[in-house]
Design an enzyme around this catalytic site. Structure first.
Site, PDB file in Angstrom:
ATOM      1  N   HIS A 133     111.863  53.176  95.023  1.00 15.64           N
ATOM      2  CA  HIS A 133     110.677  53.856  95.568  1.00 15.64           C
ATOM      3  C   HIS A 133     110.144  53.199  96.841  1.00 15.64           C
ATOM      4  O   HIS A 133     108.995  53.426  97.213  1.00 15.64           O
ATOM      5  CB  HIS A 133     109.584  53.908  94.494  1.00 15.64           C
ATOM      6  CG  HIS A 133     109.985  54.732  93.310  1.00 15.64           C
ATOM      7  ND1 HIS A 133     109.471  54.536  92.044  1.00 15.64           N
ATOM      8  CD2 HIS A 133     110.881  55.740  93.191  1.00 15.64           C
ATOM      9  CE1 HIS A 133     110.027  55.405  91.208  1.00 15.64           C
ATOM     10  NE2 HIS A 133     110.890  56.143  91.879  1.00 15.64           N
ATOM     11  N   CYS A 165     102.788  54.631 115.724  1.00 14.29           N
ATOM     12  CA  CYS A 165     104.138  54.234 116.119  1.00 14.29           C
ATOM     13  C   CYS A 165     104.133  53.725 117.567  1.00 14.29           C
ATOM     14  O   CYS A 165     103.628  54.408 118.466  1.00 14.29           O
ATOM     15  CB  CYS A 165     105.069  55.446 115.989  1.00 14.29           C
ATOM     16  SG  CYS A 165     106.740  55.135 116.563  1.00 14.29           S
ATOM     17  N   THR A 206     108.642  49.710  81.974  1.00 16.09           N
ATOM     18  CA  THR A 206     108.472  51.059  82.515  1.00 16.09           C
ATOM     19  C   THR A 206     108.111  52.046  81.420  1.00 16.09           C
ATOM     20  O   THR A 206     108.648  51.995  80.319  1.00 16.09           O
ATOM     21  CB  THR A 206     109.724  51.543  83.278  1.00 16.09           C
ATOM     22  OG1 THR A 206     109.450  52.839  83.834  1.00 16.09           O
ATOM     23  CG2 THR A 206     110.960  51.630  82.385  1.00 16.09           C
TER      24      THR A 206
HETATM   25  C1  BV8 Z   1     111.641  63.691  93.122  1.00 17.03           C
HETATM   26  C2  BV8 Z   1     105.965  54.810  94.967  1.00 17.03           C
HETATM   27  C3  BV8 Z   1     112.895  65.523  93.903  1.00 17.03           C
HETATM   28  C4  BV8 Z   1     104.647  55.224  95.473  1.00 17.03           C
HETATM   29  C5  BV8 Z   1     106.286  56.124  92.927  1.00 17.03           C
HETATM   30  C6  BV8 Z   1     106.332  68.426  89.039  1.00 17.03           C
HETATM   31  C7  BV8 Z   1     106.090  68.594  90.393  1.00 17.03           C
HETATM   32  C8  BV8 Z   1     106.666  67.779  91.356  1.00 17.03           C
HETATM   33  C9  BV8 Z   1     107.502  66.748  90.963  1.00 17.03           C
HETATM   34  C10 BV8 Z   1     107.722  66.605  89.608  1.00 17.03           C
HETATM   35  C11 BV8 Z   1     107.157  67.415  88.642  1.00 17.03           C
HETATM   36  N1  BV8 Z   1     107.582  66.992  87.419  1.00 17.03           N
HETATM   37  C12 BV8 Z   1     108.394  65.943  87.580  1.00 17.03           C
HETATM   38  C13 BV8 Z   1     108.490  65.715  88.893  1.00 17.03           C
HETATM   39  C14 BV8 Z   1     109.254  64.711  89.505  1.00 17.03           C
HETATM   40  C15 BV8 Z   1     108.318  63.544  89.799  1.00 17.03           C
HETATM   41  C16 BV8 Z   1     107.906  62.893  88.485  1.00 17.03           C
HETATM   42  O1  BV8 Z   1     108.722  62.267  87.854  1.00 17.03           O
HETATM   43  N2  BV8 Z   1     106.640  63.047  88.094  1.00 17.03           N
HETATM   44  C17 BV8 Z   1     106.190  62.447  86.855  1.00 17.03           C
HETATM   45  C18 BV8 Z   1     104.767  61.932  87.048  1.00 17.03           C
HETATM   46  C19 BV8 Z   1     106.308  63.483  85.766  1.00 17.03           C
HETATM   47  N3  BV8 Z   1     109.145  62.664  90.548  1.00 17.03           N
HETATM   48  C20 BV8 Z   1     109.134  62.740  91.872  1.00 17.03           C
HETATM   49  O2  BV8 Z   1     108.389  63.440  92.528  1.00 17.03           O
HETATM   50  C21 BV8 Z   1     110.192  61.879  92.548  1.00 17.03           C
HETATM   51  N4  BV8 Z   1     110.899  62.654  93.504  1.00 17.03           N
HETATM   52  O3  BV8 Z   1     111.717  64.081  91.996  1.00 17.03           O
HETATM   53  O4  BV8 Z   1     112.300  64.291  94.181  1.00 17.03           O
HETATM   54  C22 BV8 Z   1     111.822  66.534  94.157  1.00 17.03           C
HETATM   55  C23 BV8 Z   1     111.596  66.878  95.475  1.00 17.03           C
HETATM   56  C24 BV8 Z   1     110.655  67.871  95.741  1.00 17.03           C
HETATM   57  C25 BV8 Z   1     109.912  68.472  94.687  1.00 17.03           C
HETATM   58  C26 BV8 Z   1     110.135  68.064  93.349  1.00 17.03           C
HETATM   59  C27 BV8 Z   1     111.082  67.089  93.089  1.00 17.03           C
HETATM   60  C28 BV8 Z   1     109.542  60.715  93.272  1.00 17.03           C
HETATM   61  C29 BV8 Z   1     108.957  59.786  92.251  1.00 17.03           C
HETATM   62  C30 BV8 Z   1     108.531  58.509  92.958  1.00 17.03           C
HETATM   63  C31 BV8 Z   1     107.013  58.457  93.012  1.00 17.03           C
HETATM   64  N5  BV8 Z   1     106.620  57.181  93.611  1.00 17.03           N
HETATM   65  N6  BV8 Z   1     105.975  54.954  93.500  1.00 17.03           N
HETATM   66  C32 BV8 Z   1     103.601  54.185  95.151  1.00 17.03           C
HETATM   67  O5  BV8 Z   1     103.865  53.249  94.384  1.00 17.03           O
HETATM   68  O6  BV8 Z   1     102.508  54.332  95.713  1.00 17.03           O
HETATM   69  S1  BV8 Z   1     106.325  56.212  91.251  1.00 17.03           S
HETATM   70  C33 BV8 Z   1     105.217  55.049  90.680  1.00 17.03           C
HETATM   71  O7  BV8 Z   1     104.898  55.437  89.383  1.00 17.03           O
HETATM   72  C34 BV8 Z   1     105.821  53.689  90.549  1.00 17.03           C
HETATM   73  O8  BV8 Z   1     106.713  53.363  91.564  1.00 17.03           O
HETATM   74  C35 BV8 Z   1     106.497  53.731  89.241  1.00 17.03           C
HETATM   75  O9  BV8 Z   1     107.820  54.113  89.379  1.00 17.03           O
HETATM   76  C36 BV8 Z   1     105.810  54.850  88.549  1.00 17.03           C
HETATM   77  C37 BV8 Z   1     105.013  54.301  87.410  1.00 17.03           C
HETATM   78  O10 BV8 Z   1     105.903  54.149  86.426  1.00 17.03           O
HETATM   79  P1  BV8 Z   1     106.057  52.720  85.748  1.00 17.03           P
HETATM   80  O11 BV8 Z   1     106.683  51.792  86.718  1.00 17.03           O
HETATM   81  O12 BV8 Z   1     106.745  52.967  84.467  1.00 17.03           O
HETATM   82  O13 BV8 Z   1     104.592  52.204  85.515  1.00 17.03           O
HETATM   83  P2  BV8 Z   1     103.555  52.763  84.446  1.00 17.03           P
HETATM   84  O14 BV8 Z   1     102.217  52.253  84.832  1.00 17.03           O
HETATM   85  O15 BV8 Z   1     103.774  54.219  84.269  1.00 17.03           O
HETATM   86  O16 BV8 Z   1     104.008  52.057  83.077  1.00 17.03           O
HETATM   87  C38 BV8 Z   1     103.866  50.661  82.936  1.00 17.03           C
HETATM   88  C39 BV8 Z   1     104.685  50.308  81.709  1.00 17.03           C
HETATM   89  O17 BV8 Z   1     104.667  48.883  81.598  1.00 17.03           O
HETATM   90  C40 BV8 Z   1     104.103  50.872  80.439  1.00 17.03           C
HETATM   91  O18 BV8 Z   1     105.164  51.347  79.626  1.00 17.03           O
HETATM   92  C41 BV8 Z   1     103.459  49.641  79.772  1.00 17.03           C
HETATM   93  O19 BV8 Z   1     103.544  49.706  78.357  1.00 17.03           O
HETATM   94  C42 BV8 Z   1     104.337  48.550  80.273  1.00 17.03           C
HETATM   95  N7  BV8 Z   1     103.699  47.230  80.353  1.00 17.03           N
HETATM   96  C43 BV8 Z   1     102.391  46.929  80.527  1.00 17.03           C
HETATM   97  N8  BV8 Z   1     102.248  45.569  80.549  1.00 17.03           N
HETATM   98  C44 BV8 Z   1     103.498  45.047  80.417  1.00 17.03           C
HETATM   99  C45 BV8 Z   1     104.414  46.094  80.288  1.00 17.03           C
HETATM  100  N9  BV8 Z   1     105.736  45.899  80.140  1.00 17.03           N
HETATM  101  C46 BV8 Z   1     106.170  44.624  80.097  1.00 17.03           C
HETATM  102  N10 BV8 Z   1     105.350  43.554  80.220  1.00 17.03           N
HETATM  103  C47 BV8 Z   1     104.017  43.726  80.370  1.00 17.03           C
HETATM  104  N11 BV8 Z   1     103.210  42.668  80.474  1.00 17.03           N
HETATM  105 ZN    ZN Z   2     107.577  57.240 116.104  1.00 16.87          ZN
END
Ligand code: BV8
Ligand code: ZN
Length: 265
Positions: A133, A165, A206
């Protein structure tokens, strides 16, 4: 919360010791113990806005100043964070002689910082992660191909403060993948190749909700490999994992991984 019992840890260590090739997939949870807010936890990100509202091209088009304010708040928070023991254990494993690749959803740069710290004067590259990402400490032009590492504080009070830019004067944006944006196809295909070739996919910190990242471990399973999960709570991957260690990665990963750097240990 009681962590995993010694027998479970031993079984997980046995699976890792028997794996020639390991794919690691990490999420925001591995940085939680470093003080980086996760996206969906109770300490979830930023005030009333949700990432899905701000981390989008639409939000940036509509109000680039608000989006940059959110990113600069996150950058400021993350600048003060250091890799934790979980990042260090993963870096040591990847810098050992076992074939390990770290694939991360995180944009905080902490895996890279841990790799450089553990490698010291050595070559950190085996422990440098594939950043699915992007990076919150890199910016790119919204119009031309200008892209550069960028860590220093940014003013975001007025639209005129926003970075532009130097080549074409268009607005610069954080070089991260927003919701609704496609991931870099080369990075994505490399991540799935690494997962397919892995005997074991270690999934840590994750919620496995964001696609296509959450499907990376499925490629290991489809190719006959196994999944080991580390997370304080259950996720959609838990039922697919051979073992799911219930606890924080900063506490679990060192005990799970240390001493496994060389095959056959
Ligand atoms: C894509 C960068 C093709 C930015 C991030 C409907 C409409 C449009 C799109 C979608 C849709 N439905 C699905 C999608 C696809 C969408 C998606 O998946 N949505 C989800 C919300 C359903 N995905 C996308 O849009 C991706 N692109 O599909 O392209 C496309 C093209 C056009 C149109 C449609 C599709 C792009 C996804 C990338 C988004 N960018 N980050 C930024 O950071 O600002 S994602 C962002 O959220 C993070 O990078 C990370 O990946 C994600 C969060 O997830 P986690 O890392 O798992 O974190 P989270 O807080 O959720 O969980 C933490 C975990 O840690 C928990 O389980 C917790 O229990 C655990 N934890 C807590 N403490 C600890 C621990 N574990 C271990 N130790 C601890 N101490
Ligand atoms: Zn430029």
């Amino acid at each position: 919360m009681a962590g995993p019992d010694a027998a479970e840890l031993d079984r997980a260590r046995g699976l890792l010791a028997g794996a020639d090739t390991i794919c690691v997939l990490t999420g925001a949870g591995v940085s939680a113990e470093s003080g980086v807010p996760t996206f969906r936890g109770e300490s979830g990100l930023w005030k009333s806005h949700s990432p899905e509202d701000l981390a989008t091209p639409h939000a940036f088009r509509r109000d680039p100043r608000l989006v940059w304010e959110w990113y600069e708040w996150r950058r400021e928070t993350i600048r003060a964070c250091r890799p934790n023991a979980g990042h260090g254990a993963l870096a040591r494993l990847a810098l050992g002689s076992r074939r390990v690749r770290i694939v991360t959803q995180n944009v905080d740069g902490l895996h890279e910082e841990a790799a450089r710290k553990v490698a010291g004067a050595g070559d950190p590259s085996p422990a440098l992660p594939l950043e699915l990402h992007g990076s919150i400490f890199r910016v790119r032009c919204t119009s031309c191909s200008y892209r550069v590492s960028h860590r220093h504080p940014l003013r975001t009070e007025t639209p005129e403060d926003l970075p532009r830019c130097p080549l074409c004067s268009a607005l610069l944006r954080p070089d991260v993948v927003w919701f609704g944006e496609s991931l870099d196809p080369e990075i994505l295909s490399e991540a799935f190749r690494v997962a397919r070739e892995a005997d074991l996919c270690l999934v840590a910190g994750t919620s496995a909700l964001v696609q296509p990242a959450a499907s990376v471990p499925l490629a290991t399973l489809d190719a006959g490999g196994v999944v080991v999960e580390v997370n304080p709570t259950e996720t959609p991957l838990t039922r697919l994992a051979r073992i799911s260690l219930r606890g924080p990665s900063g506490e679990i990963l060192p005990g799970l991984l240390d001493g496994l750097e060389t095959p056959g240990t």
